[in-house]
Design a protein around this motif. Sequence first.
Motif, PDB file in Angstrom:
ATOM      1  N   GLN A   1      54.119  92.879   9.180  1.00 32.44           N
ATOM      2  CA  GLN A   1      53.814  91.888  10.200  1.00 32.44           C
ATOM      3  C   GLN A   1      53.615  90.524   9.537  1.00 32.44           C
ATOM      4  OE1 GLN A   1      50.368  92.811  12.512  1.00 32.44           O
ATOM      5  NE2 GLN A   1      50.378  90.869  13.603  1.00 32.44           N
ATOM      6  N   VAL A   2      54.374  89.543  10.025  1.00 32.08           N
ATOM      7  CA  VAL A   2      54.274  88.201   9.478  1.00 32.08           C
ATOM      8  C   VAL A   2      52.967  87.560   9.913  1.00 32.08           C
ATOM      9  CG1 VAL A   2      55.292  85.917   9.495  1.00 32.08           C
ATOM     10  CG2 VAL A   2      56.769  87.926   9.435  1.00 32.08           C
ATOM     11  N   GLU A   3      52.292  86.957   8.972  1.00 29.87           N
ATOM     12  CA  GLU A   3      51.027  86.312   9.301  1.00 29.87           C
ATOM     13  C   GLU A   3      50.835  85.070   8.446  1.00 29.87           C
ATOM     14  OE1 GLU A   3      47.541  88.753   8.688  1.00 29.87           O
ATOM     15  OE2 GLU A   3      46.493  87.767  10.343  1.00 29.87           O
ATOM     16  N   LEU A   4      50.363  84.019   9.093  1.00 27.23           N
ATOM     17  CA  LEU A   4      49.948  82.804   8.409  1.00 27.23           C
ATOM     18  C   LEU A   4      48.508  82.533   8.832  1.00 27.23           C
ATOM     19  CD1 LEU A   4      53.080  80.511   9.003  1.00 27.23           C
ATOM     20  CD2 LEU A   4      52.473  81.715   6.896  1.00 27.23           C
ATOM     21  N   VAL A   5      47.652  82.368   7.865  1.00 24.81           N
ATOM     22  CA  VAL A   5      46.243  82.145   8.158  1.00 24.81           C
ATOM     23  C   VAL A   5      45.780  80.875   7.466  1.00 24.81           C
ATOM     24  CG1 VAL A   5      43.913  83.063   8.005  1.00 24.81           C
ATOM     25  CG2 VAL A   5      45.835  84.623   8.370  1.00 24.81           C
ATOM     26  N   GLU A   6      45.361  79.915   8.278  1.00 24.32           N
ATOM     27  CA  GLU A   6      44.867  78.654   7.740  1.00 24.32           C
ATOM     28  C   GLU A   6      43.367  78.739   7.493  1.00 24.32           C
ATOM     29  OE1 GLU A   6      48.017  77.675  10.912  1.00 24.32           O
ATOM     30  OE2 GLU A   6      46.311  79.011  10.681  1.00 24.32           O
ATOM     31  N   SER A   7      42.914  77.978   6.527  1.00 19.92           N
ATOM     32  CA  SER A   7      41.490  77.872   6.243  1.00 19.92           C
ATOM     33  C   SER A   7      41.219  76.522   5.601  1.00 19.92           C
ATOM     34  CB  SER A   7      41.022  79.008   5.334  1.00 19.92           C
ATOM     35  OG  SER A   7      41.690  78.941   4.085  1.00 19.92           O
ATOM     36  N   GLY A   8      39.941  76.190   5.484  1.00 20.90           N
ATOM     37  CA  GLY A   8      39.566  74.960   4.797  1.00 20.90           C
ATOM     38  C   GLY A   8      39.173  73.811   5.704  1.00 20.90           C
ATOM     39  N   GLY A   9      39.315  74.013   7.011  1.00 18.50           N
ATOM     40  CA  GLY A   9      38.913  72.960   7.918  1.00 18.50           C
ATOM     41  C   GLY A   9      37.403  72.829   7.974  1.00 18.50           C
ATOM     42  N   GLY A  10      36.942  71.796   8.665  1.00 19.87           N
ATOM     43  CA  GLY A  10      35.514  71.588   8.795  1.00 19.87           C
ATOM     44  C   GLY A  10      35.196  70.199   9.276  1.00 19.87           C
ATOM     45  N   LEU A  11      33.925  69.853   9.164  1.00 16.86           N
ATOM     46  CA  LEU A  11      33.433  68.533   9.568  1.00 16.86           C
ATOM     47  C   LEU A  11      33.226  67.687   8.322  1.00 16.86           C
ATOM     48  CD1 LEU A  11      32.228  66.585  11.675  1.00 16.86           C
ATOM     49  CD2 LEU A  11      30.017  67.734  11.315  1.00 16.86           C
ATOM     50  N   VAL A  12      33.781  66.496   8.340  1.00 19.77           N
ATOM     51  CA  VAL A  12      33.681  65.605   7.191  1.00 19.77           C
ATOM     52  C   VAL A  12      33.524  64.182   7.690  1.00 19.77           C
ATOM     53  CG1 VAL A  12      36.183  65.326   7.013  1.00 19.77           C
ATOM     54  CG2 VAL A  12      34.757  64.997   4.978  1.00 19.77           C
ATOM     55  N   GLN A  13      32.859  63.354   6.919  1.00 22.92           N
ATOM     56  CA  GLN A  13      32.714  61.952   7.277  1.00 22.92           C
ATOM     57  C   GLN A  13      33.995  61.179   6.953  1.00 22.92           C
ATOM     58  OE1 GLN A  13      29.158  60.504   5.279  1.00 22.92           O
ATOM     59  NE2 GLN A  13      27.911  60.965   7.076  1.00 22.92           N
ATOM     60  N   ALA A  14      34.182  60.110   7.657  1.00 27.08           N
ATOM     61  CA  ALA A  14      35.328  59.249   7.388  1.00 27.08           C
ATOM     62  C   ALA A  14      35.331  58.831   5.923  1.00 27.08           C
ATOM     63  CB  ALA A  14      35.289  58.025   8.289  1.00 27.08           C
ATOM     64  N   GLY A  15      36.508  58.868   5.329  1.00 24.32           N
ATOM     65  CA  GLY A  15      36.633  58.567   3.915  1.00 24.32           C
ATOM     66  C   GLY A  15      36.566  59.786   3.026  1.00 24.32           C
ATOM     67  N   GLY A  16      36.168  60.903   3.586  1.00 21.92           N
ATOM     68  CA  GLY A  16      36.047  62.127   2.815  1.00 21.92           C
ATOM     69  C   GLY A  16      37.362  62.859   2.659  1.00 21.92           C
ATOM     70  N   SER A  17      37.278  64.044   2.057  1.00 25.17           N
ATOM     71  CA  SER A  17      38.471  64.844   1.754  1.00 25.17           C
ATOM     72  C   SER A  17      38.274  66.286   2.182  1.00 25.17           C
ATOM     73  CB  SER A  17      38.753  64.816   0.245  1.00 25.17           C
ATOM     74  OG  SER A  17      39.017  63.511  -0.211  1.00 25.17           O
ATOM     75  N   LEU A  18      39.367  66.924   2.488  1.00 27.88           N
ATOM     76  CA  LEU A  18      39.414  68.357   2.744  1.00 27.88           C
ATOM     77  C   LEU A  18      40.723  68.892   2.177  1.00 27.88           C
ATOM     78  CD1 LEU A  18      38.203  68.732   6.460  1.00 27.88           C
ATOM     79  CD2 LEU A  18      37.005  69.542   4.429  1.00 27.88           C
ATOM     80  N   ARG A  19      40.693  70.150   1.809  1.00 28.12           N
ATOM     81  CA  ARG A  19      41.915  70.820   1.365  1.00 28.12           C
ATOM     82  C   ARG A  19      42.146  72.022   2.267  1.00 28.12           C
ATOM     83  NH1 ARG A  19      43.236  74.546  -3.863  1.00 28.12           N
ATOM     84  NH2 ARG A  19      45.395  73.887  -4.243  1.00 28.12           N
ATOM     85  N   LEU A  20      43.216  71.984   3.011  1.00 28.22           N
ATOM     86  CA  LEU A  20      43.577  73.101   3.871  1.00 28.22           C
ATOM     87  C   LEU A  20      44.457  74.075   3.096  1.00 28.22           C
ATOM     88  CD1 LEU A  20      44.418  71.293   7.219  1.00 28.22           C
ATOM     89  CD2 LEU A  20      42.196  71.989   6.306  1.00 28.22           C
ATOM     90  N   SER A  21      44.277  75.349   3.380  1.00 29.52           N
ATOM     91  CA  SER A  21      45.093  76.386   2.777  1.00 29.52           C
ATOM     92  C   SER A  21      45.804  77.179   3.865  1.00 29.52           C
ATOM     93  CB  SER A  21      44.231  77.341   1.949  1.00 29.52           C
ATOM     94  OG  SER A  21      43.607  76.673   0.878  1.00 29.52           O
TER      95      SER A  21
END
Length: 122
Positions: A1-21
């Motif tokens: 079964q094909v599956e794609l699962v995203e993670s790494g989101g969240g709440l961040v202040q403007a100017g900040g960084s996140l890395r999504l997987s």
Amino acid sequence: QVELVESGGGLVQAGGSLRLSCAASGHTFSLYHMGWFRQAPGKEREFVAHISWDGQTPYYADSVKGRFTISRDNTKNMGYLQMNSLKPEDTALYYCATGGRVTTDYNAYINYGQGTQVTVSS
């Protein structure tokens, strides 16, 4: 079964960084091109970035160019979206997708994840 699962989101202040997987399973990830898309409440889904199967030729929407970086590690069946200098207008549900074409057209992809929420506060 094909599956794609995203993670790494969240709440961040403007100017900040996140890395999504994006974790892929059930298909030969290394044979597929990958894209990232996003959809904010009340707005249409929009293209963010795509990358070819071999990690070459990344391409970005103008709205994220210079701030976001798409990448992949085929040995781990993983895709990534590094997001820097985040702005409140980047707030959206972010999806990864894989398919046989390198395109900005969401509907041209074959496999889709469920999304991960990114919220940027001002």
